[in-house]
Design a protein around this motif. Structure first.
Motif, PDB file in Angstrom:
ATOM      1  N   HIS A   1       0.849  -1.191   0.000  1.00 42.24           N
ATOM      2  CA  HIS A   1       0.000   0.000   0.000  1.00 42.24           C
ATOM      3  C   HIS A   1       0.882   1.238   0.000  1.00 42.24           C
ATOM      4  O   HIS A   1       1.555   1.516   0.969  1.00 42.24           O
ATOM      5  N   CYS A   2       0.855   1.964  -1.110  1.00 39.94           N
ATOM      6  CA  CYS A   2       1.725   3.124  -1.241  1.00 39.94           C
ATOM      7  C   CYS A   2       1.003   4.201  -2.033  1.00 39.94           C
ATOM      8  O   CYS A   2       0.340   3.906  -3.010  1.00 39.94           O
ATOM      9  N   GLY A   3       1.091   5.421  -1.565  1.00 44.53           N
ATOM     10  CA  GLY A   3       0.411   6.476  -2.314  1.00 44.53           C
ATOM     11  C   GLY A   3       0.791   7.865  -1.865  1.00 44.53           C
ATOM     12  O   GLY A   3       1.486   8.044  -0.859  1.00 44.53           O
ATOM     13  N   MET A   4       0.317   8.837  -2.650  1.00 46.35           N
ATOM     14  CA  MET A   4       0.619  10.238  -2.377  1.00 46.35           C
ATOM     15  C   MET A   4      -0.526  10.925  -1.656  1.00 46.35           C
ATOM     16  O   MET A   4      -1.687  10.764  -2.014  1.00 46.35           O
ATOM     17  N   ILE A   5      -0.170  11.685  -0.650  1.00 44.04           N
ATOM     18  CA  ILE A   5      -1.133  12.441   0.148  1.00 44.04           C
ATOM     19  C   ILE A   5      -0.733  13.914   0.085  1.00 44.04           C
ATOM     20  O   ILE A   5       0.416  14.251   0.390  1.00 44.04           O
ATOM     21  N   ALA A   6      -1.655  14.790  -0.299  1.00 44.22           N
ATOM     22  CA  ALA A   6      -1.343  16.225  -0.333  1.00 44.22           C
ATOM     23  C   ALA A   6      -1.777  16.867   0.980  1.00 44.22           C
ATOM     24  O   ALA A   6      -2.845  16.560   1.507  1.00 44.22           O
ATOM     25  N   ILE A  41       8.025  17.108  -2.418  1.00 42.07           N
ATOM     26  CA  ILE A  41       7.923  16.046  -1.416  1.00 42.07           C
ATOM     27  C   ILE A  41       8.263  16.617  -0.049  1.00 42.07           C
ATOM     28  O   ILE A  41       9.310  17.227   0.137  1.00 42.07           O
ATOM     29  N   MET A  42       7.361  16.461   0.910  1.00 39.43           N
ATOM     30  CA  MET A  42       7.580  16.997   2.253  1.00 39.43           C
ATOM     31  C   MET A  42       8.099  15.926   3.196  1.00 39.43           C
ATOM     32  O   MET A  42       8.821  16.216   4.125  1.00 39.43           O
ATOM     33  N   GLY A  43       7.693  14.681   2.971  1.00 38.81           N
ATOM     34  CA  GLY A  43       8.135  13.611   3.859  1.00 38.81           C
ATOM     35  C   GLY A  43       7.521  12.289   3.462  1.00 38.81           C
ATOM     36  O   GLY A  43       6.537  12.253   2.739  1.00 38.81           O
ATOM     37  N   ILE A  44       8.156  11.221   3.924  1.00 38.28           N
ATOM     38  CA  ILE A  44       7.649   9.884   3.633  1.00 38.28           C
ATOM     39  C   ILE A  44       7.512   9.140   4.948  1.00 38.28           C
ATOM     40  O   ILE A  44       8.424   9.153   5.777  1.00 38.28           O
ATOM     41  N   HIS A  45       6.348   8.545   5.151  1.00 34.12           N
ATOM     42  CA  HIS A  45       6.103   7.806   6.388  1.00 34.12           C
ATOM     43  C   HIS A  45       5.819   6.355   6.056  1.00 34.12           C
ATOM     44  O   HIS A  45       4.903   6.054   5.294  1.00 34.12           O
ATOM     45  N   THR A  46       6.633   5.467   6.623  1.00 35.48           N
ATOM     46  CA  THR A  46       6.474   4.033   6.378  1.00 35.48           C
ATOM     47  C   THR A  46       6.094   3.342   7.677  1.00 35.48           C
ATOM     48  O   THR A  46       6.709   3.599   8.714  1.00 35.48           O
ATOM     49  N   GLN A  51       3.023   2.874   3.011  1.00 34.14           N
ATOM     50  CA  GLN A  51       3.965   3.969   2.799  1.00 34.14           C
ATOM     51  C   GLN A  51       3.226   5.166   2.206  1.00 34.14           C
ATOM     52  O   GLN A  51       2.606   5.070   1.145  1.00 34.14           O
ATOM     53  N   ALA A  52       3.282   6.273   2.916  1.00 36.09           N
ATOM     54  CA  ALA A  52       2.625   7.493   2.457  1.00 36.09           C
ATOM     55  C   ALA A  52       3.672   8.534   2.086  1.00 36.09           C
ATOM     56  O   ALA A  52       4.570   8.813   2.866  1.00 36.09           O
ATOM     57  N   VAL A  53       3.530   9.075   0.889  1.00 35.30           N
ATOM     58  CA  VAL A  53       4.401  10.161   0.445  1.00 35.30           C
ATOM     59  C   VAL A  53       3.604  11.457   0.564  1.00 35.30           C
ATOM     60  O   VAL A  53       2.594  11.636  -0.108  1.00 35.30           O
ATOM     61  N   TYR A  54       4.047  12.328   1.472  1.00 31.50           N
ATOM     62  CA  TYR A  54       3.335  13.584   1.705  1.00 31.50           C
ATOM     63  C   TYR A  54       3.901  14.674   0.803  1.00 31.50           C
ATOM     64  O   TYR A  54       5.117  14.844   0.747  1.00 31.50           O
ATOM     65  N   VAL A  55       3.010  15.349   0.098  1.00 27.14           N
ATOM     66  CA  VAL A  55       3.465  16.373  -0.843  1.00 27.14           C
ATOM     67  C   VAL A  55       2.789  17.716  -0.612  1.00 27.14           C
ATOM     68  O   VAL A  55       1.667  17.794  -0.107  1.00 27.14           O
ATOM     69  N   ASP A  56       3.518  18.722  -0.966  1.00 30.32           N
ATOM     70  CA  ASP A  56       3.043  20.095  -0.949  1.00 30.32           C
ATOM     71  C   ASP A  56       2.814  20.470  -2.414  1.00 30.32           C
ATOM     72  O   ASP A  56       3.443  19.923  -3.293  1.00 30.32           O
ATOM     73  N   THR A  57       1.911  21.388  -2.656  1.00 27.17           N
ATOM     74  CA  THR A  57       1.644  21.788  -4.033  1.00 27.17           C
ATOM     75  C   THR A  57       1.987  23.259  -4.213  1.00 27.17           C
ATOM     76  O   THR A  57       1.221  24.120  -3.807  1.00 27.17           O
ATOM     77  N   PRO A  58       3.155  23.536  -4.802  1.00 28.16           N
ATOM     78  CA  PRO A  58       3.540  24.931  -4.995  1.00 28.16           C
ATOM     79  C   PRO A  58       2.504  25.627  -5.876  1.00 28.16           C
ATOM     80  O   PRO A  58       2.015  25.058  -6.833  1.00 28.16           O
ATOM     81  N   GLY A  59       2.162  26.826  -5.507  1.00 30.55           N
ATOM     82  CA  GLY A  59       1.244  27.586  -6.343  1.00 30.55           C
ATOM     83  C   GLY A  59      -0.204  27.506  -5.942  1.00 30.55           C
ATOM     84  O   GLY A  59      -1.063  28.122  -6.552  1.00 30.55           O
TER      85      GLY A  59
END
Ligand code: GDP
Ligand code: MG
Length: 167
Positions: A1-6, A41-46, A51-59
């Motif tokens: 289970h892996c994915g991007m979270i904004a 990419i702000m951080g990755i939590h496993t 595994q969650a990849v936390y992202v910021d959205t510029p703009g």
């Protein structure tokens, strides 16, 4: 289970503090400069199989007065439309026009949105939060509404529980 979270929200609502709490000591990568094409990419939590990849959205927080800014906003909105879950962070006591703007863009994506009301430690009387809370809940079809305090590490586990459902 892996994915991007904004993680989205106007400046100063506590996005970085929340992320630091989520990622904690289990951090794999944190970098303010790491970039994907459409996200920072702000951080990755496993944790176990997750595994969650936390992202910021510029703009995402740009004023829409000028045509070029509207264009940049549209690009930002389309880039958060490919994440598994959007965490929309607001403050427990203040709602501003910038919050309205972020909410509007978040709704446009059609993605599941978790509403996190941060800084509840600053809410002195429950009555201060509740009318605000009800109004907020009516603004969109949130998957859940979680009152948290990032600086007191309160209810951060509830955010992780929600994230796990979308990975
Ligand atoms: P960001 O701009 O959304 O990333 O916000 P930051 O994480 O940088 O936080 C902005 C300010 O709010 C900092 O001074 C934090 O210490 C403070 N802050 C963050 N979370 C909380 C909270 O739960 N309670 C209180 N009282 N302050 C908080
Ligand atoms: Mg920040």
């Amino acid at each position: 289970h892996c994915g991007m979270i904004a993680i989205v929200g106007r400046p100063n609502v506590g996005k970085s503090t929340i992320l630091n709490e989520i990622v904690g000591q289990k951090v794999s990568i944190t970098s303010r400069k790491a970039q994907t094409t459409r996200h920072r990419i702000m951080g990755i939590h496993t944790e176990g199989d997750y595994q969650a990849v936390y992202v910021d959205t510029p703009g995402l927080h740009i004023e829409e007065k000028r045509a070029i800014n509207r264009l940049m906003n549209r690009a930002a909105a389309s880039s958060i439309s490919d994440v598994e879950l959007i965490i929309f962070v607001v403050e427990g006591t203040h709602w501003t026009a910038d919050d309205d703007m972020v909410l509007h863009k978040v709704k446009q994506t059609g993605r599941p949105v978790l509403l996190v009301i941060n800084k509840v430690d600053q809410v002195k009387e429950k009555e201060e939060l509740f009318p605000h809370l009800q109004w907020l809940g009516e603004q969109a079809d949130f998957v859940a509404i979680l009152p948290v305090s990032a600086t007191q590490a309160k209810n951060i586990d509830l955010i992780k529980d929600q994230v796990r459902k979308y990975l």
